[in-house]
Design an enzyme around this catalytic site. Sequence first.
Site, PDB file in Angstrom:
ATOM      1  CG  HIS A 190      23.015  15.490  -0.472  1.00 18.76           C
ATOM      2  ND1 HIS A 190      21.748  15.077  -0.728  1.00 18.76           N
ATOM      3  CD2 HIS A 190      22.933  16.390   0.528  1.00 18.76           C
ATOM      4  CE1 HIS A 190      20.919  15.700   0.099  1.00 18.76           C
ATOM      5  NE2 HIS A 190      21.618  16.508   0.868  1.00 18.76           N
ATOM      6  CB  CYS A 496      33.389  31.475  15.203  1.00 15.91           C
ATOM      7  SG  CYS A 496      32.047  32.670  15.078  1.00 15.91           S
TER       8      CYS A 496
HETATM    9  C1  PEP Z   1      30.799  35.515  10.648  1.00  8.99           C
HETATM   10  O1  PEP Z   1      30.037  36.402  10.256  1.00  8.99           O
HETATM   11  O2  PEP Z   1      32.026  35.671  10.752  1.00  8.99           O
HETATM   12  C2  PEP Z   1      30.277  34.193  11.005  1.00  8.99           C
HETATM   13  C3  PEP Z   1      31.054  33.282  11.540  1.00  8.99           C
HETATM   14  O3  PEP Z   1      28.977  33.940  10.711  1.00  8.99           O
HETATM   15  P1  PEP Z   1      28.461  33.562   9.237  1.00  8.99           P
HETATM   16  O4  PEP Z   1      29.656  33.327   8.384  1.00  8.99           O
HETATM   17  O5  PEP Z   1      27.600  32.362   9.396  1.00  8.99           O
HETATM   18  O6  PEP Z   1      27.690  34.781   8.853  1.00  8.99           O
END
Ligand code: PEP
Length: 577
Positions: A190, A496
């Site tokens: 936190h 992502c």
């Molecule tokens: C990834 O694997 O690139 C992703 C975005 O998911 P995480 O980092 O949550 O596994």
Amino acid sequence: MEKSKEILLKGLPIAPGLVIGKALVWKHKRIKPSRKVLPEKERPIELENFRKTRDIMLQDLEKLKKNLPPRITRFVDFQIAVLKDGEFLKDVEYLIKEKGRTAEYAVYEAIEDRMNELLKSGIEYYRDRAKELETLYFDFVSYLRNEEKREVIGSDVVIFADDITIEESIRIVNSDVKAVVLQEGGKTSHAAIILRDYRIPAVFGVGDFSDKVDDGNEVIINGWKGEVIINPSEPTLERFRELVEKYKEEAKGLIEIKDLPTITTDGRGITLMANIDLPEEISLVLEEGAHGIGLFRTELLFYEYGDDEKEQEGIYRDICEQIYPFSCIIRAFDLGGDKVIKGYREKNPFLGLRGIRLLLEEEERFRKQIRAVLRANVKGNVKFMIPMVTTLWEVKRSRAIFLEEARKLSEKEEIKLPDFGIMVEVPSAALTINSMADYIDFVSIGTNDLTQYTLAVDRRNTRVSYLFHHTHPAVLRLIKMVVDAGREHSFRVGVCGEISSDPVGIILLLGLGITELSLTPSLVLQTKKLIRRISIEEVEKLAEGALSLADGDEVTRVVLDYIKDRAPDIVEKYGHF
Ligand code: PEP
Ligand code: MG
């Protein structure tokens, strides 16, 4: 104690920013409880002591809550809940009355039991909660012993502490502390969330600094890289003074580009979205002007609230309304792997029951989350995505469950159907993506796992981290396959993984034809600045060349040269990413 030598400490980059200040070292709070056994006649007094202290603490916490934004109050609520927890009270009172423990020892034991329970899970998030319980204990003892609070003295100080409590984090952000350095502390603590929220640069986990820094020492904190320099030499200081000034100018420049389009010099528009793990992060996402949330990880919510449908719906709805008119991609629970859940200990968890595999095995949990997502889509900007897809069957089965829940719900209430997408994080999904095209509206490439599974390198293992290159040609080739399939079958493709927060990666992704990136919230404007200086024509050539290079190091070298030419300031800030 050697105090004049320049010392570099490395830790976790918790909150970005670069500052120069004076150290204020907070004495540590690790107090050992008094273990003496109380005679019968003293026990009622001790019990009274405990109750009074608890009441005062509760009153103070309630006061503290008053002036806080709602996104922060829940952290204080966590402590209030512990102090009001019936089981906790019963345990403490039993230990004092029946075992003759001192109040501090009884509280320590009661908290220790709960901490051990959390630590057993091996999950980082629970480890952070355990640490918070420990700081609550230290607070309790300070109250019992009537000790002075650790105060912020002076201005422009950089706090050095073993750990800080939630109450202390709140006092810090309300003072003019410049930065915080902690010996311990995790990314989801936190304290970390509060400091990030208030933009106080922070580096945690630097280890024992007791013989390295003293009150008043000059210090440099680089919250971007997770570095702390104590007693910098004159040349170091000079270099950082210049950088601080430069970043100030740059920050102004970044604000100026907030409302400008994210467009390359030759006119390709790019959508920049942000990744979030916790609802509180939405404020930063909005401040940075991201055009949507490209990955809302839901695992931390699971750790905090379980799979309660109503709770999920409320949180999803709130976030999606705040980001409207842009979209929010909610990812189904990616449990298993490093995000272990209780009861699932596996020998090789990253290759085990993880992500969609687990969801399909525990179908009711999956269905609850789907219903929460469907109901949250009030404004029509919600998208739903499943993690860790390996086979076509998983896609078909998940989609069937998704559509079935949507149909059942639509018989009772009006709903808007969110787009359905998958994460491509496993090489087999990239290699067979064409077969999945009819069942998906979009793809988001998760390069953290895609790299891990393509290069057979554990993403958390520092001993093999030299192999972990998300810009390795093998990974780039898989990304290209997905982009090509998206063009052929008309589904959207975004990225992502952390590659979207890495300037070298961004250049390559754009060169491969990616137009949607989802990245760390604090880097959105920075990335826009980079994109506005590059041309697709040039980066396409770089990406094409990278595909036939030998390894990630070679790719990085070539692309870095290009960035050095177009945006030298960006290379400087991150060093070698
Ligand atoms: C990834 O694997 O690139 C992703 C975005 O998911 P995480 O980092 O949550 O596994
Ligand atoms: Mg992943």
